[in-house]
Design a protein around this motif. Structure first.
Motif, PDB file in Angstrom:
ATOM      1  N   GLY A   1      -8.649  -4.988   2.574  1.00  0.00           N
ATOM      2  CA  GLY A   1      -9.993  -4.440   2.413  1.00  0.00           C
ATOM      3  C   GLY A   1     -10.436  -3.653   3.626  1.00  0.00           C
ATOM      4  O   GLY A   1     -11.087  -2.596   3.501  1.00  0.00           O
ATOM      5  N   SER A   2     -10.065  -4.151   4.806  1.00  0.00           N
ATOM      6  CA  SER A   2     -10.450  -3.446   6.039  1.00  0.00           C
ATOM      7  C   SER A   2      -9.794  -2.076   6.110  1.00  0.00           C
ATOM      8  O   SER A   2     -10.456  -1.071   6.430  1.00  0.00           O
ATOM      9  CB  SER A   2     -10.037  -4.270   7.260  1.00  0.00           C
ATOM     10  N   TRP A   3      -8.502  -2.014   5.803  1.00  0.00           N
ATOM     11  CA  TRP A   3      -7.813  -0.709   5.849  1.00  0.00           C
ATOM     12  C   TRP A   3      -8.357   0.247   4.789  1.00  0.00           C
ATOM     13  O   TRP A   3      -8.449   1.454   5.016  1.00  0.00           O
ATOM     14  CB  TRP A   3      -6.298  -0.894   5.672  1.00  0.00           C
ATOM     15  N   GLU A   4      -8.705  -0.294   3.644  1.00  0.00           N
ATOM     16  CA  GLU A   4      -9.287   0.583   2.610  1.00  0.00           C
ATOM     17  C   GLU A   4     -10.603   1.187   3.094  1.00  0.00           C
ATOM     18  O   GLU A   4     -10.900   2.355   2.827  1.00  0.00           O
ATOM     19  CB  GLU A   4      -9.504  -0.204   1.313  1.00  0.00           C
ATOM     20  N   LYS A   5     -11.358   0.364   3.800  1.00  0.00           N
ATOM     21  CA  LYS A   5     -12.621   0.891   4.343  1.00  0.00           C
ATOM     22  C   LYS A   5     -12.354   1.949   5.403  1.00  0.00           C
ATOM     23  O   LYS A   5     -13.086   2.940   5.499  1.00  0.00           O
ATOM     24  CB  LYS A   5     -13.444  -0.259   4.935  1.00  0.00           C
ATOM     25  N   ILE A   6     -11.336   1.710   6.198  1.00  0.00           N
ATOM     26  CA  ILE A   6     -10.985   2.693   7.238  1.00  0.00           C
ATOM     27  C   ILE A   6     -10.582   4.014   6.580  1.00  0.00           C
ATOM     28  O   ILE A   6     -11.009   5.091   7.003  1.00  0.00           O
ATOM     29  CB  ILE A   6      -9.848   2.141   8.134  1.00  0.00           C
ATOM     30  N   VAL A   7      -9.770   3.899   5.532  1.00  0.00           N
ATOM     31  CA  VAL A   7      -9.309   5.111   4.831  1.00  0.00           C
ATOM     32  C   VAL A   7     -10.500   5.857   4.222  1.00  0.00           C
ATOM     33  O   VAL A   7     -10.597   7.089   4.324  1.00  0.00           O
ATOM     34  CB  VAL A   7      -8.276   4.713   3.742  1.00  0.00           C
ATOM     35  N   LYS A   8     -11.392   5.120   3.618  1.00  0.00           N
ATOM     36  CA  LYS A   8     -12.533   5.767   2.954  1.00  0.00           C
ATOM     37  C   LYS A   8     -13.507   6.377   3.956  1.00  0.00           C
ATOM     38  O   LYS A   8     -14.193   7.354   3.646  1.00  0.00           O
ATOM     39  CB  LYS A   8     -13.265   4.752   2.077  1.00  0.00           C
ATOM     40  N   ALA A   9     -13.557   5.764   5.145  1.00  0.00           N
ATOM     41  CA  ALA A   9     -14.514   6.242   6.161  1.00  0.00           C
ATOM     42  C   ALA A   9     -13.926   7.326   7.058  1.00  0.00           C
ATOM     43  O   ALA A   9     -14.559   7.736   8.026  1.00  0.00           O
ATOM     44  CB  ALA A   9     -14.981   5.055   7.009  1.00  0.00           C
ATOM     45  N   ARG A  10     -12.733   7.821   6.725  1.00  0.00           N
ATOM     46  CA  ARG A  10     -12.033   8.751   7.626  1.00  0.00           C
ATOM     47  C   ARG A  10     -12.835  10.028   7.879  1.00  0.00           C
ATOM     48  O   ARG A  10     -12.793  10.577   8.977  1.00  0.00           O
ATOM     49  CB  ARG A  10     -10.659   9.104   7.061  1.00  0.00           C
ATOM     50  N   SER A  11     -13.564  10.478   6.868  1.00  0.00           N
ATOM     51  CA  SER A  11     -14.310  11.732   7.066  1.00  0.00           C
ATOM     52  C   SER A  11     -15.503  11.536   7.998  1.00  0.00           C
ATOM     53  O   SER A  11     -16.020  12.501   8.563  1.00  0.00           O
ATOM     54  CB  SER A  11     -14.772  12.273   5.714  1.00  0.00           C
ATOM     55  N   ARG A  12     -15.944  10.286   8.129  1.00  0.00           N
ATOM     56  CA  ARG A  12     -17.091  10.017   9.012  1.00  0.00           C
ATOM     57  C   ARG A  12     -16.654   9.732  10.452  1.00  0.00           C
ATOM     58  O   ARG A  12     -17.485   9.602  11.339  1.00  0.00           O
ATOM     59  CB  ARG A  12     -17.884   8.810   8.485  1.00  0.00           C
ATOM     60  N   TYR A  13     -15.356   9.610  10.660  1.00  0.00           N
ATOM     61  CA  TYR A  13     -14.876   9.282  12.010  1.00  0.00           C
ATOM     62  C   TYR A  13     -15.032  10.495  12.937  1.00  0.00           C
ATOM     63  O   TYR A  13     -14.679  11.615  12.587  1.00  0.00           O
ATOM     64  CB  TYR A  13     -13.402   8.856  11.952  1.00  0.00           C
TER      65      TYR A  13
ATOM     66  N   ALA B   1     -13.344  -3.770  10.662  1.00  0.00           N
ATOM     67  CA  ALA B   1     -12.703  -5.026  10.261  1.00  0.00           C
ATOM     68  C   ALA B   1     -13.638  -6.215  10.523  1.00  0.00           C
ATOM     69  O   ALA B   1     -13.765  -7.109   9.672  1.00  0.00           O
ATOM     70  CB  ALA B   1     -11.406  -5.197  11.040  1.00  0.00           C
ATOM     71  N   HIS B   2     -14.290  -6.224  11.687  1.00  0.00           N
ATOM     72  CA  HIS B   2     -15.224  -7.299  12.028  1.00  0.00           C
ATOM     73  C   HIS B   2     -16.330  -7.408  10.971  1.00  0.00           C
ATOM     74  O   HIS B   2     -16.615  -8.494  10.461  1.00  0.00           O
ATOM     75  CB  HIS B   2     -15.825  -7.007  13.411  1.00  0.00           C
ATOM     76  N   ASN B   3     -16.928  -6.265  10.640  1.00  0.00           N
ATOM     77  CA  ASN B   3     -18.015  -6.267   9.651  1.00  0.00           C
ATOM     78  C   ASN B   3     -17.523  -6.737   8.285  1.00  0.00           C
ATOM     79  O   ASN B   3     -18.223  -7.465   7.582  1.00  0.00           O
ATOM     80  CB  ASN B   3     -18.617  -4.867   9.526  1.00  0.00           C
ATOM     81  N   HIS B   4     -16.325  -6.315   7.945  1.00  0.00           N
ATOM     82  CA  HIS B   4     -15.765  -6.711   6.644  1.00  0.00           C
ATOM     83  C   HIS B   4     -15.554  -8.228   6.577  1.00  0.00           C
ATOM     84  O   HIS B   4     -15.912  -8.865   5.573  1.00  0.00           O
ATOM     85  CB  HIS B   4     -14.444  -5.968   6.422  1.00  0.00           C
ATOM     86  N   VAL B   5     -15.016  -8.792   7.652  1.00  0.00           N
ATOM     87  CA  VAL B   5     -14.766 -10.248   7.692  1.00  0.00           C
ATOM     88  C   VAL B   5     -16.093 -11.011   7.686  1.00  0.00           C
ATOM     89  O   VAL B   5     -16.259 -11.997   6.957  1.00  0.00           O
ATOM     90  CB  VAL B   5     -13.919 -10.608   8.935  1.00  0.00           C
TER      91      VAL B   5
ATOM     92  N   THR C   1      -6.510 -15.386   2.277  1.00  0.00           N
ATOM     93  CA  THR C   1      -7.792 -14.729   2.558  1.00  0.00           C
ATOM     94  C   THR C   1      -7.594 -13.601   3.562  1.00  0.00           C
ATOM     95  O   THR C   1      -8.173 -12.519   3.426  1.00  0.00           O
ATOM     96  CB  THR C   1      -8.804 -15.746   3.113  1.00  0.00           C
ATOM     97  N   ALA C   2      -6.739 -13.904   4.568  1.00  0.00           N
ATOM     98  CA  ALA C   2      -6.487 -12.897   5.606  1.00  0.00           C
ATOM     99  C   ALA C   2      -5.870 -11.642   5.001  1.00  0.00           C
ATOM    100  O   ALA C   2      -6.245 -10.518   5.366  1.00  0.00           O
ATOM    101  CB  ALA C   2      -5.569 -13.478   6.677  1.00  0.00           C
ATOM    102  N   ASN C   3      -4.945 -11.828   4.052  1.00  0.00           N
ATOM    103  CA  ASN C   3      -4.326 -10.658   3.413  1.00  0.00           C
ATOM    104  C   ASN C   3      -5.369  -9.803   2.696  1.00  0.00           C
ATOM    105  O   ASN C   3      -5.362  -8.575   2.814  1.00  0.00           O
ATOM    106  CB  ASN C   3      -3.266 -11.111   2.405  1.00  0.00           C
ATOM    107  N   ASP C   4      -6.243 -10.471   1.951  1.00  0.00           N
ATOM    108  CA  ASP C   4      -7.287  -9.725   1.224  1.00  0.00           C
ATOM    109  C   ASP C   4      -8.203  -8.978   2.187  1.00  0.00           C
ATOM    110  O   ASP C   4      -8.540  -7.803   1.970  1.00  0.00           O
ATOM    111  CB  ASP C   4      -8.134 -10.699   0.389  1.00  0.00           C
ATOM    112  N   LEU C   5      -8.603  -9.686   3.241  1.00  0.00           N
ATOM    113  CA  LEU C   5      -9.526  -9.064   4.204  1.00  0.00           C
ATOM    114  C   LEU C   5      -8.853  -7.920   4.952  1.00  0.00           C
ATOM    115  O   LEU C   5      -9.492  -6.897   5.241  1.00  0.00           O
ATOM    116  CB  LEU C   5     -10.044 -10.122   5.185  1.00  0.00           C
ATOM    117  N   TYR C   6      -7.581  -8.108   5.238  1.00  0.00           N
ATOM    118  CA  TYR C   6      -6.823  -7.072   5.948  1.00  0.00           C
ATOM    119  C   TYR C   6      -6.727  -5.808   5.097  1.00  0.00           C
ATOM    120  O   TYR C   6      -7.006  -4.695   5.564  1.00  0.00           O
ATOM    121  CB  TYR C   6      -5.434  -7.620   6.275  1.00  0.00           C
TER     122      TYR C   6
END
Lengths: 183, 292
Positions: A52-64, A78-82, A45-50
């Motif tokens: 998924g978290s990085w994918e969200k970070i990558v996708k949100a890069r333009s909003r950073y 990561a917290h929100n994703h978990v 589960t941790a691998n999947d969540l990990y």
């Protein structure tokens, strides 16, 4: 050559520099993985969540925004994703400590590792989710109370209170287990 | 409610205690095995990041593609609209596209209606059909005889009957022409000169001669009532006082046309034409018939 900050690296990646992302990833892969692993307890589960978290970070890069601290931003994603994951598993209410305790490490691994560390991990797993989240953000990610409050979406006092409860509970659990674990 | 100094002291002590305990926990925790994500997971995440980057680079191309499509569409639309507006330009009668060989159905039907209203005559129609058959025979005979360039003109189905007469080759190199002031009264005489008719056509010839004045009158009325028709069945000009190029017609020709209208008893049209003529040529003398 001076090391570039997380914020500069993230901005650089958002502008199209893949190398900047590789540096950033190397810096944070371990702590973020362990944060998620401690929350999920189950490595699969941790691998999947990990991931998924990085994918969200990558996708949100333009909003950073480079004015915001990168670590707080990353852990918040990561917290929100978990939390979303556990909410999907238990839509009716909060995730209980027992739910988390089900996801213990494999017995073989337990035998292979130090018993005292296992006791500490088991004690952490037994904490209520909010307290566990706060404690891990403190001892694993090394965030201060204000940043923990921002990541978890509460005020500073609530974060502090959760942390204090978590510490007292750990002390209680580990104190009852005899001389193997000393606090 | 005030807090007892003893309680305050004990709470402060507790605060310090839990912070100390936290430090101990943190020290113990740091001694734990440092779990790392699997290498495959690292690769997957880095590949995702690269893919996203590549997708971002491709985005402008997609935008250009959409822009190009939109541009082509707008260009096509502009051309179509421009073509629709072209017939409205001056120089073309009535702002409509008129095919030289085939006037539209609407024009044809309106012309027929007008003709029918003026002369709904069975005898006239019979005479027309007779003439048509005579002309067909004549053209066929002409072809047989010398193969000259008097090929039968293919009269469009929708072309007015008057136009048919105009294009009839009477003899080699000679044509009847309505433009030349309705010389259909001469047609019976000309019919005699047509070679290749057999005796059985004699009856048709005589009937045609009898009906010639009627045809002439009808044709004159038709020409006066309708817009003038040229030899190809085209409507010539939008107004009677101006020719195709937009210049004023010759006054003498115009007067002839006015006389024709008077003769045809189309007094309303005559009034209009006369007024237009007066406007165009205020000083030109008019014949006595028109002055009344």
């Amino acid at each position: 050559m001076r090391e570039r900050s997380d914020e500069q690296l993230m901005k650089s990646y958002a502008d199209g520099n893949m190398e900047a992302f590789e540096i950033l990833y190397e810096r944070h892969r371990g702590p973020l993985y362990r944060y998620i692993l401690r929350l999920a307890a189950n490595p699969a589960t941790a691998n999947d969540l990990y991931q998924g978290s990085w994918e969200k970070i990558v996708k949100a890069r333009s909003r950073y925004k480079s004015s915001a601290p990168f670590r707080a931003w990353m852990y918040r994603i990561a917290h929100n994703h978990v939390m979303d994951h556990f909410r999907r598993l238990h839509p009716a209410g909060n995730t209980t400590p027992d739910d988390m305790a089900d996801n213990q490490a494999e017995p073989d691994e337990q035998l292979a590792t130090d018993q005292r560390q296992q006791d500490l991990l088991a004690a952490i797993h037994s904490l209520p989710p909010e307290q566990k989240d706060t404690l891990i953000l403190k001892i694993e990610a090394g965030l201060d109370l204000q940043t923990i409050a921002e990541v978890t979406g509460v005020n500073r006092e609530t974060a502090k209170s959760r942390l204090r409860y978590a510490v007292n509970r750990l002390k209680l659990i580990l104190g009852n287990q005899g001389p193997r674990t000393e606090i | 409610m005030t807090m007892d100094p003893k309680d305050r002291k004990s709470e402060a002590g507790q605060g310090r205690n839990w912070e100390r305990d936290l430090e101990v926990i943190q020290a113990n925790y740091s001694g734990l095995e440092a779990n790392e994500p699997p290498d495959l997971l690292d690769q997957a995440i880095l590949n995702t990041a690269r893919r996203e980057m590549a997708a971002k680079r491709r985005k402008p191309l997609r935008w250009i593609g959409a822009f190009a499509t939109a541009s082509v569409f707008v260009l096509a639309l502009t051309i179509v609209l421009q073509q629709d507006h072209e017939p409205m330009k001056p120089g073309r009668p009535n702002g409509a596209k008129l095919d030289a060989a085939a006037p539209s159905e609407a024009q044809e039907s309106s012309r027929r209606d007008a003709a029918g209203a003026v002369a709904p005559d069975d005898g006239l129609q019979e005479s027309r059909s007779m003439e048509r058959s005579l002309l067909m025979k004549q053209s066929a005979a002409g072809k047989r005889e010398d193969g000259l360039a008097t090929e039968p003109v293919s009269v469009p189905a929708s072309a007015p009957i008057v136009a048919e007469f105009e294009t009839v080759p009477v003899a080699a190199g000679k044509e009847l022409s309505v433009d030349a002031d309705f010389r259909l009264e001469e047609a019976p005489a000309e019919l005699d000169s047509i070679e290749g008719f057999t005796d059985e056509d004699a009856e048709l010839k005589s009937k045609t001669r009898q009906n010639a004045p009627m045809i002439n009158e009808s044709a004159a009325r038709k020409q006066a009532a309708d817009k003038p028709v040229d030899t190809m069945g085209n409507v010539v000009a939008a107004t009677a006082d101006k020719d195709e190029s937009g210049e004023l017609a010759d006054p003498e020709e115009w007067i002839q046309r006015l006389l024709l209208l008077r003769q045809s008893e189309l007094y309303e049209k005559l009034e209009e034409e006369l007024a237009a003529f007066r406007k165009a040529y205020p000083d030109h003398p008019l014949p006595r018939e028109l002055e009344n």
